[in-house]
Design a protein around this motif. Structure first.
Motif, PDB file in Angstrom:
ATOM      1  N   GLN A   1       0.832  -1.082   0.104  1.00 26.31           N
ATOM      2  CA  GLN A   1       0.060  -0.008   0.000  1.00 26.31           C
ATOM      3  C   GLN A   1       1.088   1.155   0.046  1.00 26.31           C
ATOM      4  OE1 GLN A   1      -1.938  -0.923   3.761  1.00 26.31           O
ATOM      5  NE2 GLN A   1      -3.533  -2.101   2.770  1.00 26.31           N
ATOM      6  N   ILE A   2       2.316   1.220  -0.016  1.00 25.81           N
ATOM      7  CA  ILE A   2       3.091   2.034  -0.315  1.00 25.81           C
ATOM      8  C   ILE A   2       3.664   2.138  -1.507  1.00 25.81           C
ATOM      9  CG2 ILE A   2       4.905   3.263   0.878  1.00 25.81           C
ATOM     10  CD1 ILE A   2       4.334   1.785   3.513  1.00 25.81           C
ATOM     11  N   VAL A   3       4.057   3.639  -2.121  1.00 24.18           N
ATOM     12  CA  VAL A   3       4.763   3.758  -3.406  1.00 24.18           C
ATOM     13  C   VAL A   3       5.748   4.773  -3.181  1.00 24.18           C
ATOM     14  CG1 VAL A   3       4.526   4.240  -5.682  1.00 24.18           C
ATOM     15  CG2 VAL A   3       2.853   2.941  -4.860  1.00 24.18           C
ATOM     16  N   ARG A   4       7.080   4.498  -3.575  1.00 21.80           N
ATOM     17  CA  ARG A   4       8.166   5.550  -3.271  1.00 21.80           C
ATOM     18  C   ARG A   4       7.839   6.641  -4.325  1.00 21.80           C
ATOM     19  NH1 ARG A   4      12.561   4.604  -0.943  1.00 21.80           N
ATOM     20  NH2 ARG A   4      12.579   2.305  -1.057  1.00 21.80           N
ATOM     21  N   THR A   5       8.086   7.880  -3.837  1.00 20.95           N
ATOM     22  CA  THR A   5       7.612   8.969  -4.724  1.00 20.95           C
ATOM     23  C   THR A   5       8.852  10.038  -4.361  1.00 20.95           C
ATOM     24  OG1 THR A   5       6.233  10.717  -5.377  1.00 20.95           O
ATOM     25  CG2 THR A   5       6.353  10.176  -2.937  1.00 20.95           C
ATOM     26  N   SER A   6       8.793  11.062  -5.481  1.00 18.80           N
ATOM     27  CA  SER A   6       9.976  12.194  -4.969  1.00 18.80           C
ATOM     28  C   SER A   6       9.179  13.274  -4.258  1.00 18.80           C
ATOM     29  CB  SER A   6      10.509  12.828  -6.562  1.00 18.80           C
ATOM     30  OG  SER A   6       9.392  13.097  -7.087  1.00 18.80           O
ATOM     31  N   GLU A   7       9.814  14.436  -3.945  1.00 21.22           N
ATOM     32  CA  GLU A   7       9.348  15.403  -3.054  1.00 21.22           C
ATOM     33  C   GLU A   7       8.301  16.121  -3.693  1.00 21.22           C
ATOM     34  OE1 GLU A   7      10.296  16.386   0.098  1.00 21.22           O
ATOM     35  OE2 GLU A   7      11.731  14.471  -0.055  1.00 21.22           O
ATOM     36  N   ASN A   8       8.617  16.482  -5.138  1.00 18.62           N
ATOM     37  CA  ASN A   8       7.518  17.332  -5.733  1.00 18.62           C
ATOM     38  C   ASN A   8       6.419  16.638  -6.641  1.00 18.62           C
ATOM     39  OD1 ASN A   8       9.283  16.632  -7.619  1.00 18.62           O
ATOM     40  ND2 ASN A   8      10.105  18.501  -8.345  1.00 18.62           N
ATOM     41  N   GLN A   9       6.457  15.287  -6.413  1.00 21.11           N
ATOM     42  CA  GLN A   9       5.467  14.641  -7.167  1.00 21.11           C
ATOM     43  C   GLN A   9       4.142  14.752  -6.793  1.00 21.11           C
ATOM     44  OE1 GLN A   9       6.784  10.441  -7.904  1.00 21.11           O
ATOM     45  NE2 GLN A   9       5.095  10.013  -9.290  1.00 21.11           N
ATOM     46  N   PRO A  10       3.038  14.695  -7.421  1.00 15.94           N
ATOM     47  CA  PRO A  10       1.542  14.501  -6.870  1.00 15.94           C
ATOM     48  C   PRO A  10       1.439  13.394  -6.501  1.00 15.94           C
ATOM     49  CG  PRO A  10       1.511  14.794  -9.462  1.00 15.94           C
ATOM     50  CD  PRO A  10       3.226  14.951  -8.825  1.00 15.94           C
ATOM     51  N   SER A  11       0.045  13.252  -5.604  1.00 16.07           N
ATOM     52  CA  SER A  11      -0.147  11.994  -5.070  1.00 16.07           C
ATOM     53  C   SER A  11      -1.033  11.168  -6.127  1.00 16.07           C
ATOM     54  CB  SER A  11      -1.160  12.066  -3.886  1.00 16.07           C
ATOM     55  OG  SER A  11      -2.133  12.983  -4.099  1.00 16.07           O
ATOM     56  N   HIS A  12      -0.368  10.831  -7.221  1.00  8.06           N
ATOM     57  CA  HIS A  12      -1.236   9.871  -8.412  1.00  8.06           C
ATOM     58  C   HIS A  12      -0.028   8.891  -8.791  1.00  8.06           C
ATOM     59  CE1 HIS A  12      -4.873  12.499  -8.183  1.00  8.06           C
ATOM     60  NE2 HIS A  12      -4.056  13.530  -8.301  1.00  8.06           N
ATOM     61  N   PRO A  13       0.133   7.559  -8.015  1.00 11.00           N
ATOM     62  CA  PRO A  13       1.376   6.962  -8.560  1.00 11.00           C
ATOM     63  C   PRO A  13       1.001   6.314  -9.883  1.00 11.00           C
ATOM     64  CG  PRO A  13       0.251   6.273  -6.638  1.00 11.00           C
ATOM     65  CD  PRO A  13      -0.340   7.609  -6.613  1.00 11.00           C
ATOM     66  N   THR A  14      -0.371   6.097  -9.914  1.00 11.31           N
ATOM     67  CA  THR A  14      -0.864   5.187 -11.072  1.00 11.31           C
ATOM     68  C   THR A  14      -0.776   5.876 -12.401  1.00 11.31           C
ATOM     69  OG1 THR A  14      -3.071   5.596 -10.581  1.00 11.31           O
ATOM     70  CG2 THR A  14      -1.824   3.687  -9.628  1.00 11.31           C
ATOM     71  N   GLY A  15      -0.538   7.444 -12.178  1.00 12.85           N
ATOM     72  CA  GLY A  15      -0.461   8.195 -13.650  1.00 12.85           C
ATOM     73  C   GLY A  15      -2.035   8.638 -13.686  1.00 12.85           C
TER      74      GLY A  15
END
Length: 142
Positions: free
Chosen positions: A75-89
């Motif tokens: 239930q966790i996806v790594r992201t960068s600092e400025n990436q919006p909260s939409h990991p699936t695109g």
């Protein structure tokens, strides 16, 4: 000489296990920026947060807006600092979508409605199953 069946089976099982689990190691350290699954009603599916601590071999505490959520690695996806909260695109847009639809005069609308009401012969298909034989209930007559 017969082939060694145990080594063949073990090699195949090891290969299947490696393919099934994948080679992606999902480990996070404290302070990593992540997106975590949000199960609250009327909210986005993913929320930005930071890893607070590890609570088990596959579970972490995630700090989301000052609240600690316990989440599994799935239930966790790594992201960068400025990436919006939409990991699936799938990004939702706040810009309204407008369509150019020509207006039809009301006289033409009534013509199209009357054309649509023209009688169309209904085709009934034969029954696929035999009709049900209904019997009256056998009641106790006192």
């Amino acid at each position: 000489m017969k082939p060694d069946l145990t080594t063949t089976v073990m090699n195949r099982q090891y290969g299947t296990k490696a393919k099934h689990c994948g080679s992606v190691v999902r480990e996070f350290s404290s302070g990593d920026a992540v997106n975590t699954r949000d199960y609250r009603a009327n909210s986005e599916k993913w929320a930005n947060g930071r890893i607070h601590s590890q609570t088990g071999p596959l579970s972490y505490k995630v700090d989301v807006g000052g609240t600690l959520w316990r989440r599994h690695v799935d239930q966790i996806v790594r992201t960068s600092e400025n990436q919006p909260s939409h990991p699936t695109g799938t990004v939702t847009s706040d810009v309204p979508v407008t369509y150019d639809i020509p207006l039809v005069p009301s006289s033409r609308v009534s013509d199209t409605v009357s054309e649509a009401k023209s009688p169309v012969p209904s085709v009934t298909e034969p029954r696929r199953n035999p009709p049900r034989n209904r019997k009256k209930p056998d009641r106790l007559n006192l």
